[in-house]
Design an enzyme around this catalytic site. Structure first.
Site: not given
Length: 267
Positions: A60, A62, A79, A137, A157
């Site tokens: 996936q 972001h 993150e 990642h 995804r």
């Protein structure tokens, strides 16, 4: 100060045998994440969670703030992960072994070979990874970790091992950086000294070993997560498995030998 509510989230890759402090949350279900939230539902600038894996998570990516805002979202999702425990041979994939363009990534996502393009790194307790938006990642199996992230649930995804879940190939390829992961963005947090893990800009994160006053990030509203030992805030104790939201300036004290993570939004 308030002790944030722990909200259990079922995932196909989660676990039913959680650590004792979370066992009641599982109740036979496959729990993959424990989110810490205000009971009032107020949207906090950061989301802190535990993640527990029995299988690999999807490959996936972001978006960053600008990419998310172009789609009407408040912000993107950068993150980081602090590994609490890992089974032998556990791995995490971050970035690619070699640079690849979008068409190569597309073909690899469609035929499943993207798994082999990813850089799967062995992990152990105490490992730390900073994961900027755009990093392709996947978290492997047999891992328990703490994730601190911008408050966002945007996940694209690219590949999901044949699980019957929606993929987001076009959106994901538009934001994915098909490059190796910079080694300076990972480290092992060896016990013995406090240290800054993330200096900003989206959030700050400190690893703290303390006895007595905990001054880390005291100038800001902060998320306090004991890893070992116990902290006291306003007469209430926080222990491993808790997440305390502490206003700026409010005192936090720790019993001898306490280890904790302290996070704050922004720089």
């Amino acid at each position: 100060m308030m002790k944030l509510s722990a909200h259990a989230v079922e995932k196909p890759w989660g676990k039913s045998d959680l650590p004792p402090q979370f066992a009641a949350q599982a109740d036979g279900r496959q729990i993959g994440e424990i989110w810490f939230e205000e009971a009032s539902g107020r949207r906090l600038p950061l989301l802190v969670k535990y993640i527990f894996t029995s299988e690999r998570l999807s490959v996936q990516v972001h978006p960053n703030d600008a990419q998310a805002q172009a789609k009407g979202e408040a912000n993107g999702k950068t993150e980081c992960w602090y590994v609490v425990a890992a089974e032998p041979d556990s791995t995490i994939a971050l970035g690619l072994r070699e640079a690849a363009d979008a068409e190569t990534l597309r073909a690899a996502a469609l035929d499943g070979s993207i798994e082999h393009l990813m850089d799967w790194k062995p992990v152990k307790a105490g490992d730390f990874f900073y994961v900027p938006a755009g990093t392709v990642h996947a978290i492997g199996s047999g891992i328990a970790l703490i994730e601190v992230q911008q408050q966002s649930d945007i996940t694209y995804r690219l590949y999901d091992y044949g699980r019957p879940r929606e993929l987001h190939l076009e959106d994901g390829l538009a934001v994915a950086q098909g490059v190796p992961y910079p080694p300076e963005q990972m480290t092992n947090v060896a016990p013995g000294a406090s240290r800054t893990l993330v200096p900003g800009p989206h959030f700050r994160l400190e690893y703290v070993e303390a006895s007595g006053d905990v001054s880390a990030l005291a100038d800001a509203e902060r998320w306090v997560l004991p890893l070992e030992g116990e902290v006291m805030v306003g007469g209430e104790a926080g222990r491993p498995g808790d997440c305390l939201l502490v206003p700026a300036g409010e005192a936090v004290s720790a019993v001898d030998g306490t280890k904790l993570l302290v996070a704050a939004a922004g720089r």
